[in-house]
Structures are given as C-alpha cells and as structure tokens.
Design a protein around this motif. Structure first.
Motif, PDB file in Angstrom:
ATOM      1  N   ARG A 294       1.342 -11.630  56.651  1.00 31.80           N
ATOM      2  CA  ARG A 294       0.306 -11.198  57.599  1.00 31.80           C
ATOM      3  C   ARG A 294       0.738 -11.407  59.045  1.00 31.80           C
ATOM      4  O   ARG A 294       0.088 -10.930  59.965  1.00 31.80           O
TER       5      ARG A 294
ATOM      6  N   ARG B 295      -5.609  -8.222  49.885  1.00 36.26           N
ATOM      7  CA  ARG B 295      -5.277  -9.283  48.931  1.00 36.26           C
ATOM      8  C   ARG B 295      -5.086  -8.809  47.491  1.00 36.26           C
ATOM      9  O   ARG B 295      -4.742  -9.615  46.626  1.00 36.26           O
TER      10      ARG B 295
ATOM     11  N   MET C 184     -18.344  -1.666  47.301  1.00 34.82           N
ATOM     12  CA  MET C 184     -18.083  -3.109  47.250  1.00 34.82           C
ATOM     13  C   MET C 184     -19.342  -3.938  47.463  1.00 34.82           C
ATOM     14  O   MET C 184     -19.394  -5.108  47.073  1.00 34.82           O
ATOM     15  N   LYS C 185     -20.339  -3.341  48.105  1.00 28.49           N
ATOM     16  CA  LYS C 185     -21.573  -4.090  48.404  1.00 28.49           C
ATOM     17  C   LYS C 185     -22.706  -3.721  47.464  1.00 28.49           C
ATOM     18  O   LYS C 185     -23.843  -4.155  47.657  1.00 28.49           O
TER      19      LYS C 185
ATOM     20  N   PRO D 192      -7.694  -0.493  54.906  1.00 30.60           N
ATOM     21  CA  PRO D 192      -7.629  -0.409  56.371  1.00 30.60           C
ATOM     22  C   PRO D 192      -6.252  -0.763  56.931  1.00 30.60           C
ATOM     23  O   PRO D 192      -5.960  -0.467  58.085  1.00 30.60           O
ATOM     24  N   ASP D 193      -5.402  -1.368  56.117  1.00 24.83           N
ATOM     25  CA  ASP D 193      -4.053  -1.685  56.624  1.00 24.83           C
ATOM     26  C   ASP D 193      -3.093  -0.503  56.466  1.00 24.83           C
ATOM     27  O   ASP D 193      -1.903  -0.633  56.737  1.00 24.83           O
TER      28      ASP D 193
ATOM     29  N   PHE E 243      -9.024  -1.686  47.476  1.00 28.14           N
ATOM     30  CA  PHE E 243      -9.616  -0.719  48.403  1.00 28.14           C
ATOM     31  C   PHE E 243      -9.241   0.702  47.985  1.00 28.14           C
ATOM     32  O   PHE E 243      -8.060   0.988  47.716  1.00 28.14           O
TER      33      PHE E 243
ATOM     34  N   LEU F  33      -1.181  -5.581  53.015  1.00 33.40           N
ATOM     35  CA  LEU F  33      -1.750  -6.829  53.528  1.00 33.40           C
ATOM     36  C   LEU F  33      -3.081  -7.194  52.876  1.00 33.40           C
ATOM     37  O   LEU F  33      -3.531  -8.333  52.982  1.00 33.40           O
TER      38      LEU F  33
ATOM     39  N   GLU G 239     -11.534 -14.173  43.953  1.00 36.34           N
ATOM     40  CA  GLU G 239     -10.636 -15.029  44.747  1.00 36.34           C
ATOM     41  C   GLU G 239      -9.193 -14.832  44.280  1.00 36.34           C
ATOM     42  O   GLU G 239      -8.823 -15.208  43.163  1.00 36.34           O
ATOM     43  N   SER G 240      -8.408 -14.299  45.189  1.00 35.73           N
ATOM     44  CA  SER G 240      -7.024 -13.974  44.821  1.00 35.73           C
ATOM     45  C   SER G 240      -6.257 -15.206  44.337  1.00 35.73           C
ATOM     46  O   SER G 240      -5.459 -15.122  43.396  1.00 35.73           O
TER      47      SER G 240
ATOM     48  N   GLN H 258     -16.284  -8.432  47.827  1.00 35.13           N
ATOM     49  CA  GLN H 258     -14.926  -8.187  48.334  1.00 35.13           C
ATOM     50  C   GLN H 258     -13.993  -7.767  47.198  1.00 35.13           C
ATOM     51  O   GLN H 258     -14.353  -7.831  46.022  1.00 35.13           O
ATOM     52  N   ILE H 259     -12.799  -7.399  47.580  1.00 33.50           N
ATOM     53  CA  ILE H 259     -11.696  -7.212  46.627  1.00 33.50           C
ATOM     54  C   ILE H 259     -10.683  -8.304  46.915  1.00 33.50           C
ATOM     55  O   ILE H 259     -10.646  -8.813  48.044  1.00 33.50           O
ATOM     56  N   PRO H 260      -9.879  -8.738  45.975  1.00 33.54           N
ATOM     57  CA  PRO H 260      -9.778  -8.233  44.610  1.00 33.54           C
ATOM     58  C   PRO H 260     -10.696  -8.998  43.640  1.00 33.54           C
ATOM     59  O   PRO H 260     -11.094 -10.118  43.909  1.00 33.54           O
TER      60      PRO H 260
END
Ligand code: GTB
Length: 217
Positions: free
Chosen positions: A173, A20, A45-46, A12-13, A8, A18, A71-72, A58-60
């Motif tokens: 989390r 991934r 991202m989109k 947002p955290d 990101f 938090l 997929e982390s 999505q990330i990562p």
C-alpha cells in the motif's frame, strides 16, 4: 465445492491489487485451493444479504460450506491453519509466524492506512500539508524497525509464511509513496513477495475483474 470469496465489482484502486481480496486470493493460490468469487457493487455490499456475512458491509468475505468468515487476516489465518504451506510445522516457529501476522495488521497497517486516509480524504484541508509529514514520519518509525529486524534475510522468520504474505500485502500500500524506496531491503522483500507465482496469479485474477468491468463485459 470451492470456497467463495467476495470482491469489488469495480475496485477503486483500478486493478492495482490494493483491495483486501488480493491477500486472500494470494493465500488461496499459495495453498493451491481453487475458489470462486462473487463480485459486489458498493450498493450490494450494504444490503442485508451481504451484511449477514460481513457486519461492516465490506469485502472480502469467505464462505466454505456452513462456514462464513470476514476480516482478511482471519481468512488468511483460517487457510493457513487448514492447509500446508503458510505456517511452519514446529509449534514455536508457528507461533512466531502468527506474531508476524498480527504485527502486519495491527502494528504496520494502521499508520499506513492513516496515510491513505490523509491522501484520499484530507487533501483539501488547510492542515493537510502540515499533517502529512507527521503521518509519514510515524510510518518511517515502523519501517526503520522492520527494516532493522529483516536485515538481509529473505523472509521475516525462516521460510515464507502467512506473516510475510500479510506484511508484503500491507507494505504494497506504500507503492508510489516513495517511502519504501528509502529502505532497499524492504523494497527487495516486497519485490520477492510480488515475484511469487501465487501472488502473480492472485494479482492477475483481480486485475482481470477490473479490466472486464472497464471494457463493459
Ligand atoms: N479489516 C478489514 C479486512 O482486513 O478485511 C478491512 C476490510 C476493508 O477495508 N474492505 C474495504 C471495503 O470493503 C475494501 S479493501 N470498503 C468498502 C466499505 O467500507 O464500504 C480497502 C481498500 C479500498 C480501496 C483501495 N484503493 O482504492 O486503493 C484500497 C483498499
């Protein structure tokens, strides 16, 4: 060339580690693999360029030469397979460590994510107050079992492994929920993970991104 991961642009955290990308950074740090980061806005991202790498936008993600992964868990597994330090050499111990990777992501993470959803998007629902204790009890069921299995051991199965890396990442989390505090051995387990120099480097790196974005750099 170093591999490149995505994260990101402004998490947002608020830099709590938090999102991934932190677990992927942690794995990269554990194995001593330098990496680059491409920061993305929610809009980017989109967009097609990122959707070509990640079908869910999505990330990562992880790119290394002509290999692109999403997929982390898959990224951590890939790193653990190609570098020493995150999976045991003995074949049976290795298979058990992989079981713990799956356990973290498919047994522990879903009820924990359900609580995150409840807190983030269901707070204004009339039924939120009734549902939350049910969600938390489902987490407690899993924490009871995990706590019993861990006992007084430092790690889930012998030496620290990718299974521990993912399990600690998932349990983190619950920070601030009070749920982990009910399990002193799990709290100590998470603290041991956070105390690893590789985790600290990963955490600091993602925090630096958030701080830079907040200061307008
Ligand atoms: N199963 C995938 C994986 O393990 O890689 C899940 C990836 C995922 O959920 N990525 C999130 C994402 O890209 C970021 S980490 N979301 C944007 C989208 O779906 O459009 C999840 C996350 C987000 C925010 C917080 N937070 O604010 O605390 C924590 C974790």
């Amino acid at each position: 060339m170093s591999p490149t991961i995505t994260a990101f642009e402004r998490s947002p955290d608020r830099g709590r580690g938090l999102a991934r990308d932190t677990r992927v950074r942690w794995a990269l740090e554990e194995v001593g693999q330098p990496y680059d980061v491409r920061l993305l806005s929610f809009t980017e991202m989109k967009e097609p360029a990122h959707l070509a790498l990640h079908p869910f936008g999505q990330i990562p993600t992880y790119e290394d030469g002509d290999l692109a992964l999403f997929e982390s868990g898959a990224i951590v597994f890939h790193l653990a397979e190609r570098h020493a330090g995150l999976l045991p050499g003995d074949a049976n111990a290795r298979a058990r460590a992989i079981s713990w990777m799956f356990a973290a992501l498919s047994t522990m993470e879903p009820p924990i994510l359900d609580r995150t959803t409840a807190m983030l998007v269901e707070r204004d629902k009339t039924w939120h107050e009734q549902r939350l204790p049910l969600v938390e009890d489902r987490i407690r069921d899993r924490l009871d079992e995990l706590s019993n299995r861990l006992g007084e051991a430092d790690w889930l199965d012998g030496e620290f492994s990718a299974g521990d890396l993912l399990m600690v990442s998932v349990l983190l989390r619950l920070s601030g929920s009070g749920l982990l505090d009910e399990y002193p051995n799990l709290s100590a387990y998470v603290a041991r993970g956070e105390a690893r120099p590789a985790y600290k480097r990963a955490f600091d790196a993602q925090l630096a991104v958030f701080n830079a974005a907040s200061s307008g750099c």
